[in-house]
Design a protein around this motif. Structure first.
Motif, PDB file in Angstrom:
ATOM      1  N   MET A 126      -0.555   7.493  76.227  1.00 44.07           N
ATOM      2  CA  MET A 126      -1.043   8.813  75.524  1.00 44.07           C
ATOM      3  C   MET A 126       0.874   9.015  74.759  1.00 44.07           C
ATOM      4  O   MET A 126       1.342   8.814  76.359  1.00 44.07           O
ATOM      5  N   ASP A 127       0.371   9.499  74.198  1.00 43.51           N
ATOM      6  CA  ASP A 127       1.671  10.593  73.101  1.00 43.51           C
ATOM      7  C   ASP A 127       2.160  11.302  74.305  1.00 43.51           C
ATOM      8  O   ASP A 127       1.495  12.125  74.675  1.00 43.51           O
ATOM      9  N   SER A 128       3.681  11.821  74.592  1.00 45.61           N
ATOM     10  CA  SER A 128       4.202  12.566  74.918  1.00 45.61           C
ATOM     11  C   SER A 128       4.434  13.699  74.211  1.00 45.61           C
ATOM     12  O   SER A 128       4.035  13.497  73.080  1.00 45.61           O
ATOM     13  N   ASN A 129       4.468  14.710  74.964  1.00 45.40           N
ATOM     14  CA  ASN A 129       4.616  16.593  73.999  1.00 45.40           C
ATOM     15  C   ASN A 129       5.691  16.173  73.076  1.00 45.40           C
ATOM     16  O   ASN A 129       5.551  16.784  72.151  1.00 45.40           O
ATOM     17  N   THR A 130       7.350  15.033  73.477  1.00 45.41           N
ATOM     18  CA  THR A 130       7.900  15.580  73.032  1.00 45.41           C
ATOM     19  C   THR A 130       7.826  13.835  71.719  1.00 45.41           C
ATOM     20  O   THR A 130       7.808  15.064  70.116  1.00 45.41           O
ATOM     21  N   GLU A 131       6.400  13.513  71.716  1.00 44.70           N
ATOM     22  CA  GLU A 131       6.140  12.371  70.502  1.00 44.70           C
ATOM     23  C   GLU A 131       5.619  12.888  69.532  1.00 44.70           C
ATOM     24  O   GLU A 131       5.805  13.072  68.349  1.00 44.70           O
ATOM     25  N   LEU A 132       5.051  14.125  69.979  1.00 47.83           N
ATOM     26  CA  LEU A 132       3.795  14.928  69.491  1.00 47.83           C
ATOM     27  C   LEU A 132       4.276  16.256  68.238  1.00 47.83           C
ATOM     28  O   LEU A 132       4.010  16.525  67.635  1.00 47.83           O
ATOM     29  N   LEU A 133       5.204  16.601  69.245  1.00 49.53           N
ATOM     30  CA  LEU A 133       5.904  17.633  68.411  1.00 49.53           C
ATOM     31  C   LEU A 133       6.735  16.897  67.629  1.00 49.53           C
ATOM     32  O   LEU A 133       6.671  17.896  66.396  1.00 49.53           O
ATOM     33  N   VAL A 134       7.484  15.893  67.422  1.00 49.54           N
ATOM     34  CA  VAL A 134       8.020  15.155  66.537  1.00 49.54           C
ATOM     35  C   VAL A 134       7.439  14.673  65.357  1.00 49.54           C
ATOM     36  O   VAL A 134       7.041  15.442  64.142  1.00 49.54           O
ATOM     37  N   ALA A 135       5.997  14.327  66.371  1.00 48.54           N
ATOM     38  CA  ALA A 135       4.884  13.392  64.828  1.00 48.54           C
ATOM     39  C   ALA A 135       4.748  14.897  63.756  1.00 48.54           C
ATOM     40  O   ALA A 135       4.601  15.147  62.517  1.00 48.54           O
ATOM     41  N   TRP A 136       4.216  16.287  64.532  1.00 51.45           N
ATOM     42  CA  TRP A 136       3.787  17.729  64.140  1.00 51.45           C
ATOM     43  C   TRP A 136       5.239  18.179  63.148  1.00 51.45           C
ATOM     44  O   TRP A 136       4.112  18.498  61.703  1.00 51.45           O
ATOM     45  N   ARG A 137       6.520  17.687  63.449  1.00 56.35           N
ATOM     46  CA  ARG A 137       7.176  18.466  62.476  1.00 56.35           C
ATOM     47  C   ARG A 137       7.761  17.822  61.621  1.00 56.35           C
ATOM     48  O   ARG A 137       7.732  18.226  60.460  1.00 56.35           O
ATOM     49  N   SER A 138       6.745  16.334  61.537  1.00 55.41           N
ATOM     50  CA  SER A 138       7.526  15.291  60.393  1.00 55.41           C
ATOM     51  C   SER A 138       5.830  15.538  59.585  1.00 55.41           C
ATOM     52  O   SER A 138       5.864  14.820  58.020  1.00 55.41           O
ATOM     53  N   GLY A 139       4.879  16.663  59.788  1.00 57.80           N
ATOM     54  CA  GLY A 139       3.678  16.387  58.859  1.00 57.80           C
ATOM     55  C   GLY A 139       2.992  15.612  58.846  1.00 57.80           C
ATOM     56  O   GLY A 139       1.861  15.405  58.451  1.00 57.80           O
ATOM     57  N   LEU A 140       3.082  14.895  60.649  1.00 57.47           N
ATOM     58  CA  LEU A 140       1.898  13.833  60.966  1.00 57.47           C
ATOM     59  C   LEU A 140       0.622  14.992  61.632  1.00 57.47           C
ATOM     60  O   LEU A 140       0.993  16.300  61.578  1.00 57.47           O
ATOM     61  N   TRP A 187      -0.867  29.488  70.144  1.00 55.03           N
ATOM     62  CA  TRP A 187      -0.834  29.035  68.720  1.00 55.03           C
ATOM     63  C   TRP A 187       0.591  29.351  68.313  1.00 55.03           C
ATOM     64  O   TRP A 187       1.370  28.463  67.665  1.00 55.03           O
ATOM     65  N   LEU A 188       0.122  30.175  67.358  1.00 48.32           N
ATOM     66  CA  LEU A 188       1.037  30.807  66.373  1.00 48.32           C
ATOM     67  C   LEU A 188       2.648  31.006  66.797  1.00 48.32           C
ATOM     68  O   LEU A 188       3.067  30.833  66.211  1.00 48.32           O
ATOM     69  N   CYS A 189       2.357  31.425  68.235  1.00 46.48           N
ATOM     70  CA  CYS A 189       3.955  31.807  68.357  1.00 46.48           C
ATOM     71  C   CYS A 189       4.659  29.886  68.995  1.00 46.48           C
ATOM     72  O   CYS A 189       5.603  29.866  68.727  1.00 46.48           O
ATOM     73  N   LEU A 190       3.439  29.036  69.091  1.00 48.67           N
ATOM     74  CA  LEU A 190       4.140  28.184  69.185  1.00 48.67           C
ATOM     75  C   LEU A 190       4.701  27.548  68.212  1.00 48.67           C
ATOM     76  O   LEU A 190       5.252  27.104  68.031  1.00 48.67           O
ATOM     77  N   ALA A 191       3.639  27.482  67.207  1.00 46.27           N
ATOM     78  CA  ALA A 191       4.315  27.010  65.814  1.00 46.27           C
ATOM     79  C   ALA A 191       5.696  27.847  65.144  1.00 46.27           C
ATOM     80  O   ALA A 191       6.345  27.630  64.511  1.00 46.27           O
ATOM     81  N   LEU A 205       8.656  26.302  67.453  1.00 48.41           N
ATOM     82  CA  LEU A 205       8.570  24.734  67.721  1.00 48.41           C
ATOM     83  C   LEU A 205       9.302  24.867  68.081  1.00 48.41           C
ATOM     84  O   LEU A 205      10.077  23.510  68.639  1.00 48.41           O
ATOM     85  N   THR A 206      10.692  24.580  67.041  1.00 48.48           N
ATOM     86  CA  THR A 206      12.260  24.866  66.881  1.00 48.48           C
ATOM     87  C   THR A 206      13.318  24.528  67.832  1.00 48.48           C
ATOM     88  O   THR A 206      14.531  24.109  68.146  1.00 48.48           O
ATOM     89  N   ARG A 207      12.407  26.075  68.756  1.00 47.43           N
ATOM     90  CA  ARG A 207      13.460  26.651  69.802  1.00 47.43           C
ATOM     91  C   ARG A 207      12.953  25.709  71.027  1.00 47.43           C
ATOM     92  O   ARG A 207      13.318  25.996  72.324  1.00 47.43           O
ATOM     93  N   LEU A 208      11.882  25.196  70.920  1.00 48.94           N
ATOM     94  CA  LEU A 208      11.283  24.421  72.638  1.00 48.94           C
ATOM     95  C   LEU A 208      12.750  23.084  73.025  1.00 48.94           C
ATOM     96  O   LEU A 208      12.681  22.841  72.627  1.00 48.94           O
ATOM     97  N   ARG A 209      13.094  23.600  74.141  1.00 47.89           N
ATOM     98  CA  ARG A 209      13.898  23.065  74.871  1.00 47.89           C
ATOM     99  C   ARG A 209      13.430  21.342  75.826  1.00 47.89           C
ATOM    100  O   ARG A 209      13.895  20.672  75.556  1.00 47.89           O
TER     101      ARG A 209
END
Length: 176
Positions: free
Chosen positions: A1-15, A51-55, A58-62
């Motif tokens: 299962m992908d980690s949250n970090t991997e999923l967030l990076v994938a989303w930022r990349s448009g995946l 979900w909108l707040c997350l979007a 997104l770049t500020r999640l530490r």
């Protein structure tokens, strides 16, 4: 299962990381407005706003691995905002057939029980309140999901819930 970090990076990349995040946390996010007994419409608004707040943030999640905690806190804040905005109005679905009204004594007993329960619940710690709300309104969530959402150790969810319920029971009994 992908980690949250991997999923967030994938989303930022448009995946497709976004869909995986929504799949992973959807039930958890829904459980929060349901725990505040919001109407279906208001709960849907809170869900979408979370979900909108997350979007937007997104770049500020530490700490991406604590995303569940972030989502619960955001949905809680959104739910409280809706409650403040709407006041204590009760939403009735006009499309549902009206059920017969309960007898006045049944209403009084039910109201008294609910008042005692909510009064006692509000005296518990924030962690106990959150844990018991999730347990009551989303019993289908696994201990792992609850632990992730509340930032708890997996092994402490059951024992903490037991202590919180015992504390709540004592406080309700004290309000009689």
């Amino acid at each position: 299962m992908d980690s949250n970090t991997e999923l967030l990076v994938a989303w930022r990349s448009g995946l497709s990381g976004w869909d995986a995040l929504v799949d992973r946390y959807s039930r958890l996010v829904w459980s929060v407005p349901r725990s505040f007994r919001l109407s279906q419409t208001d709960a849907a608004d809170v869900y979408q706003c979370t979900w909108l707040c997350l979007a937007e943030h997104l770049t500020r999640l530490r700490e991406p691995e604590r995303l569940g905690v972030w989502l619960v806190r955001t949905a809680t804040r959104q739910s409280l905002t809706v409650l403040r905005t709407r006041g204590r109005e009760v939403s009735y679905d006009l499309w549902e057939p009206a059920s017969p009204l309960p007898a006045p004594d049944e209403v009084a007993v039910t109201n008294d029980r609910q008042r005692r329960l909510w009064s006692a619940l509000m005296t518990l710690s924030e962690r106990c309140q959150q844990l018991l709300r999730i347990a009551a309104h989303s019993p289908e969530l696994s201990y792992a999901q609850v632990a992730d959402a509340l930032g708890m150790k997996l092994g402490s969810v059951g024992s903490t819930r037991t202590r919180c319920l015992a504390d709540l029971r004592r406080k309700v009994e004290g309000l009689r």
